[in-house]
Design a protein around this motif. Structure first.
Motif, PDB file in Angstrom:
ATOM      1  N   ALA A 171      64.454 -38.641 -53.266  1.00 14.52           N
ATOM      2  CA  ALA A 171      65.320 -38.472 -54.436  1.00 14.52           C
ATOM      3  C   ALA A 171      64.661 -37.459 -55.362  1.00 14.52           C
ATOM      4  O   ALA A 171      63.432 -37.411 -55.469  1.00 14.52           O
ATOM      5  CB  ALA A 171      65.515 -39.800 -55.154  1.00 14.52           C
ATOM      6  N   GLY A 172      65.475 -36.661 -56.036  1.00 15.86           N
ATOM      7  CA  GLY A 172      64.913 -35.638 -56.913  1.00 15.86           C
ATOM      8  C   GLY A 172      65.592 -35.597 -58.266  1.00 15.86           C
ATOM      9  O   GLY A 172      66.668 -36.172 -58.464  1.00 15.86           O
ATOM     10  N   SER A 173      64.949 -34.913 -59.202  1.00 19.41           N
ATOM     11  CA  SER A 173      65.525 -34.786 -60.540  1.00 19.41           C
ATOM     12  C   SER A 173      66.724 -33.835 -60.532  1.00 19.41           C
ATOM     13  O   SER A 173      67.387 -33.649 -61.552  1.00 19.41           O
ATOM     14  CB  SER A 173      64.469 -34.294 -61.539  1.00 19.41           C
ATOM     15  OG  SER A 173      63.951 -33.039 -61.149  1.00 19.41           O
ATOM     16  N   ASP A 174      67.002 -33.231 -59.360  1.00 18.64           N
ATOM     17  CA  ASP A 174      68.220 -32.424 -59.210  1.00 18.64           C
ATOM     18  C   ASP A 174      69.412 -33.308 -58.848  1.00 18.64           C
ATOM     19  O   ASP A 174      70.480 -32.803 -58.481  1.00 18.64           O
ATOM     20  CB  ASP A 174      68.018 -31.334 -58.143  1.00 18.64           C
ATOM     21  CG  ASP A 174      67.510 -31.891 -56.811  1.00 18.64           C
ATOM     22  OD1 ASP A 174      67.343 -33.127 -56.701  1.00 18.64           O
ATOM     23  OD2 ASP A 174      67.275 -31.086 -55.888  1.00 18.64           O
ATOM     24  N   SER A 175      69.208 -34.657 -58.956  1.00 15.01           N
ATOM     25  CA  SER A 175      70.233 -35.652 -58.615  1.00 15.01           C
ATOM     26  C   SER A 175      70.717 -35.512 -57.170  1.00 15.01           C
ATOM     27  O   SER A 175      71.897 -35.692 -56.863  1.00 15.01           O
ATOM     28  CB  SER A 175      71.430 -35.580 -59.584  1.00 15.01           C
ATOM     29  OG  SER A 175      71.127 -36.305 -60.765  1.00 15.01           O
TER      30      SER A 175
ATOM     31  N   ASN B   1      78.065 -42.279 -47.054  1.00 22.86           N
ATOM     32  CA  ASN B   1      79.174 -42.909 -47.785  1.00 22.86           C
ATOM     33  C   ASN B   1      78.681 -44.050 -48.659  1.00 22.86           C
ATOM     34  O   ASN B   1      77.728 -44.754 -48.299  1.00 22.86           O
ATOM     35  CB  ASN B   1      80.222 -43.451 -46.806  1.00 22.86           C
ATOM     36  CG  ASN B   1      80.882 -42.338 -46.002  1.00 22.86           C
ATOM     37  OD1 ASN B   1      80.969 -41.202 -46.472  1.00 22.86           O
ATOM     38  ND2 ASN B   1      81.317 -42.647 -44.802  1.00 22.86           N
ATOM     39  N   THR B   2      79.330 -44.249 -49.797  1.00 25.18           N
ATOM     40  CA  THR B   2      78.983 -45.354 -50.685  1.00 25.18           C
ATOM     41  C   THR B   2      79.491 -46.656 -50.072  1.00 25.18           C
ATOM     42  O   THR B   2      80.690 -46.814 -49.831  1.00 25.18           O
ATOM     43  CB  THR B   2      79.614 -45.162 -52.077  1.00 25.18           C
ATOM     44  OG1 THR B   2      79.187 -43.903 -52.603  1.00 25.18           O
ATOM     45  CG2 THR B   2      79.186 -46.275 -53.023  1.00 25.18           C
TER      46      THR B   2
ATOM     47  N   VAL C 191      75.882 -38.856 -56.796  1.00 25.66           N
ATOM     48  CA  VAL C 191      74.836 -39.663 -57.422  1.00 25.66           C
ATOM     49  C   VAL C 191      74.395 -39.003 -58.724  1.00 25.66           C
ATOM     50  O   VAL C 191      74.414 -37.782 -58.842  1.00 25.66           O
ATOM     51  CB  VAL C 191      73.594 -39.829 -56.506  1.00 25.66           C
ATOM     52  CG1 VAL C 191      73.892 -40.731 -55.341  1.00 25.66           C
ATOM     53  CG2 VAL C 191      73.054 -38.491 -56.039  1.00 25.66           C
ATOM     54  N   ARG C 192      74.027 -39.836 -59.687  1.00 29.11           N
ATOM     55  CA  ARG C 192      73.465 -39.330 -60.937  1.00 29.11           C
ATOM     56  C   ARG C 192      72.172 -40.093 -61.156  1.00 29.11           C
ATOM     57  O   ARG C 192      72.176 -41.307 -61.348  1.00 29.11           O
ATOM     58  CB  ARG C 192      74.446 -39.553 -62.090  1.00 29.11           C
ATOM     59  CG  ARG C 192      73.978 -38.887 -63.383  1.00 29.11           C
ATOM     60  CD  ARG C 192      75.060 -38.887 -64.434  1.00 29.11           C
ATOM     61  NE  ARG C 192      74.472 -38.632 -65.756  1.00 29.11           N
ATOM     62  CZ  ARG C 192      74.695 -39.382 -66.812  1.00 29.11           C
ATOM     63  NH1 ARG C 192      75.459 -40.454 -66.713  1.00 29.11           N
ATOM     64  NH2 ARG C 192      74.144 -39.083 -67.963  1.00 29.11           N
TER      65      ARG C 192
END
Length: 443
Positions: free
Chosen positions: A324-328, A384-385, A348-349
């Motif tokens: 995961a990155g700060s670039d969302s 997929n969510t 994703v946020r």
């Protein structure tokens, strides 16, 4: 749903279903029903944001939590402190808390707390006060202390290790430090990142391999027995999806496997050119010598994310890595090829200023990701969510999935630790109730 479960049981009794498959299907069925627990409640002892959660790997019973008010607490998730609402809800209060009032407690936020992998006799905490403490659980006293060069973001110990007792520490400093519990000193440092290290994760396939994610956007793989990193993930290197399982791959004919390799090589990075391993140069051309691992090369500037790498989670088999990155962005990496598998995780946020703790189910079908005030469960291979878990009032920082009970624990800035359990009807729970010798309606 119950009809489906009974069918599984009948198939198992008739020998149509293997024991392993039966257990996996029951677990999958329970995981699919995860919701905010209506029968289990962890009473948070913290007055600050929850930064870290971990269940011990030996008993799957004790939850270790770290918070921004410099407190660390342990909860027994199997044995309740008290029952409420007529025996329906089990309340789990902390067994003990170590905070600022403790003589050896941390002075500032505790960013990471992990169990010693072998047993629950020791646990390790890392803090913004520049210290890593190793605690004796029974006496709640510090037995080893390490002074770090800056704020500690993450600590990790290998679950596979039989040869070392090293704590990997990611701090504000560019170097990753390995702290040896046995000697009480730094074993060595790993140099390569150009900014602070937000997250560290040991490989699930080798006790010697460490993965680190930095504020420079780089994800580096280290063999701690050698100098320099041996692999650097590059977001421009891609492959379409996961590799076929080993058993299926062995059945592929020579001709078809040649075609498969050619197709993968062509897709390896958009332009079709072959990417080089860090520290190596082409055998043809002006430079024929091998570069020293410590030297900078053009490949050594590759990034896995635009911005800081805030979270890493390896799959149980060690073949894939989720970042995961700060670039969302969420990315799923094939560890062997070093390629991004191009799984497109739906919107994703993510928080950008602190490390995130991701969690996966044991069979790696689902990944749980803190997405601001909710937790999203994604299908690992499609992106997929699968479901969205809402219950926190502020941003969620950490997730931990308990493989034993198929429960998810989440901690956030609202100071709460929430339990997400498979659905259970309240009427059934009331019928069961706590084990008592008398009922509530006898005269």
């Amino acid at each position: 749903m119950h009809t489906h479960v009974w069918k599984q049981i009948r198939d198992r009794e008739a020998g149509k279903l293997h024991a392993h498959c039966f257990a996996n299907r029951i677990k999958s069925n329970r995981i699919s029903q995860l919701q905010l627990s209506n029968y289990k409640d962890i009473v948070s002892a913290h007055k600050g944001a929850i930064n870290s959660l971990q269940i011990d790997s030996t008993e799957g019973r004790y939850l270790l939590a770290a918070a921004s008010d410099a407190s660390v607490a342990v909860y027994d998730v199997q044995r309740p402190t008290v029952y409420e609402a007529g025996g329906v809800i089990s309340k789990h209060r902390s067994i003990f808390v170590v905070d600022k009032q403790h003589q050896q407690g941390h002075k500032y936020a505790v960013s990471s707390a992990i169990w010693y992998p072998i047993d629950t006799g020791l646990f390790v905490t890392g803090s913004y006060d520049h210290h890593i403490n190793v605690w004796d659980t029974n006496t709640t006293q510090v037995v080893v202390n390490f002074k770090m060069p800056g704020k500690v973001h993450r600590t990790a110990m290998s679950n596979l290790s039989t040869s070392h007792m090293l704590i990997a520490a990611g701090t504000e400093d560019v170097q990753v430090r390995l702290c040896d519990i046995a000697s009480g000193a730094f074993a060595h440092t790993l140099s390569g990142h150009r900014d602070g290290v937000m997250t560290v994760e040991w490989s699930n396939s080798s006790e010697w391999v460490l993965v680190t994610g930095g504020c420079d956007g780089a994800i580096r793989f280290w063999d701690i027995r050698r100098a320099g990193c041996f692999q650097l993930l590059d977001q421009s290197r891609t492959q379409l999806g996961r590799r076929p399982p080993i058993l299926k791959r062995s059945m592929i004919t020579k001709d078809s496997s040649t075609k498969l390799r050619a197709a993968q090589k062509k897709h390896a990075n958009g332009s079709g050119s072959r990417q080089l391993t860090i520290g190596r140069v082409p055998s043809k051309g002006p430079m024929k010598q091998r570069l020293h691992p410590g030297m900078l090369s053009t490949q050594d500037r590759a990034t896995a994310h635009y911005g800081a790498v805030t979270g890493l989670k390896a799959t149980e088999d060690g073949m894939y890595l989720l970042s995961a990155g700060s670039d969302s962005r969420l990315r799923l990496w094939d560890v062997q090829s070093g390629c991004d598998t191009l799984v497109n995780f739906e919107t994703v946020r993510l928080q950008i200023n602190k490390p995130l703790q991701l969690a996966t189910t044991q069979d790696a079908t689902l990944v749980f990701v803190p997405c601001m005030r909710s937790v999203k469960a994604f299908d690992m291979w499609s992106g997929n969510t699968y479901s969205i878990l809402r219950g926190h009032y502020e941003c969620v920082n950490s997730c931990w999935f308990n493989q034993q009970d198929q429960e998810l624990y989440t901690g956030g800035n609202d100071r709460q630790i929430l339990v997400w359990s498979p659905a259970r009807s309240v009427t059934n729970e009331m019928d069961e109730g706590p084990a008592e010798d008398q009922d509530n309606w006898s005269s």
